[in-house]
Design a protein around this motif. Sequence first.
Motif, short mmCIF file in Angstrom:
data_model
loop_
_atom_site.label_atom_id
_atom_site.label_comp_id
_atom_site.label_asym_id
_atom_site.label_seq_id
_atom_site.Cartn_x
_atom_site.Cartn_y
_atom_site.Cartn_z
N ILE A 60 26.11 1.88 -7.77
CA ILE A 60 26.33 3.49 -7.33
C ILE A 60 27.33 3.64 -7.87
O ILE A 60 27.37 5.45 -8.32
CB ILE A 60 26.71 3.04 -5.91
CG1 ILE A 60 26.37 4.74 -5.52
CG2 ILE A 60 28.14 2.58 -6.25
CD1 ILE A 60 27.01 4.78 -3.47
N GLY B 56 24.09 12.77 -2.93
CA GLY B 56 22.59 11.89 -3.64
C GLY B 56 21.29 12.42 -2.84
O GLY B 56 20.88 13.50 -2.64
N THR C 263 27.24 4.66 -11.23
CA THR C 263 27.36 5.36 -12.15
C THR C 263 25.85 6.80 -11.72
O THR C 263 25.43 7.20 -12.45
CB THR C 263 25.14 5.10 -13.51
OG1 THR C 263 25.32 3.88 -12.08
CG2 THR C 263 26.52 3.22 -14.05
N GLN C 264 26.22 6.80 -10.14
CA GLN C 264 25.89 7.85 -9.69
C GLN C 264 26.27 9.11 -9.81
O GLN C 264 27.90 8.54 -8.94
CB GLN C 264 25.15 7.55 -8.90
CG GLN C 264 23.74 6.61 -8.48
CD GLN C 264 23.42 6.39 -7.00
OE1 GLN C 264 23.09 6.93 -6.23
NE2 GLN C 264 22.60 4.86 -6.68
N SER C 265 25.57 10.36 -9.63
CA SER C 265 26.62 11.51 -10.21
C SER C 265 26.66 11.94 -8.43
O SER C 265 25.85 12.00 -7.39
CB SER C 265 25.72 13.07 -10.51
OG SER C 265 26.22 13.45 -9.64
N ASN D 9 23.43 5.80 0.87
CA ASN D 9 24.67 5.24 0.39
C ASN D 9 26.38 5.37 0.95
O ASN D 9 27.22 5.34 0.23
CB ASN D 9 24.36 5.59 -0.56
CG ASN D 9 24.30 7.39 -0.75
OD1 ASN D 9 24.66 8.16 -0.55
ND2 ASN D 9 24.01 7.58 -2.09
#
Length: 299
Positions: free
Chosen positions: A110, A126, A112-114, A178
Amino acid sequence: MNNTHEPEHKDEGSLHDLILSGLTPSRRRALGLLGGGLFAGSALAACGGGSGSGSTTTTSTSSSSSSSSSSSASSSSSSAAGSCVEAADNTNGPYPADGTNSVSGSVVNILTQSGVERSDITTSFGSYSGTAAGVPLTLTITLEDYSLGCAPLAGYAIYIWHCNRDGKYSLYTVTDQNYLRGVQATDANGQVTFTTIFPACYSGRMPHIHVEIYDSLANATVETKALKVTQLAFDRTTCETVYNNASGYSASVSNLAAISFSSDNVFSSDSAAQLSAATVSLSGDYSSGFTGNVTVAVA
């Protein structure tokens, strides 16, 4: 990081007494200075960090802003005294979503997620949608440099995650969410504040929050770059009150009754001083929510 943890059970007497009494060890100076500013040596010092008083309700519940101010003052006092406890090195567990393990053959990361950089972690983001129900918790973490007299560390990144009120983790046992995961950079006082919920107690573990520390947001991309992996604890009395009274936590009642800090396979390896420092100091109650403060010191 290896996700297994070898239990190291310590004498239950001293640890048990520490947790139940709410007493913390005396503060001792952690670092001695020689002339010219050189460090003569260091000793792991016991500081009064985090352990709750055992009462779940205070005369007034602090707001998020007053909590931050109070924690700032506490941080300044600690830094001036040059006394803190270096946080224990703990496992990141089986559900970190930090790039170290996989679900159904796919690496879960997670970091690396915007959208992961956020203060309110109660909602999913997201491509996910949903909100974690539970007793509100506003948690302020103060990050300090154990090697430099407990000075606040600004611009570092703190990633936290924990289970929901059912004792399950997003992206793993709750695959369509998430939530309850987020990253923030520390401010000039070395602090971050997260809006979250009081975690459940699932079978085999005392209630806890996972923490990873990075030297910058840019490096908060995979656990192998972390400076510290540790866990935060909650005093047993408050947990019992929450689980016995708040909606949705009923499964935690029997789970908590079957575990202790000395039998927990993570916290049992911490020293008494480390466990005390890692225990979140709480004000508030289960009906209106809690404000929590804790200091994490890294070398």
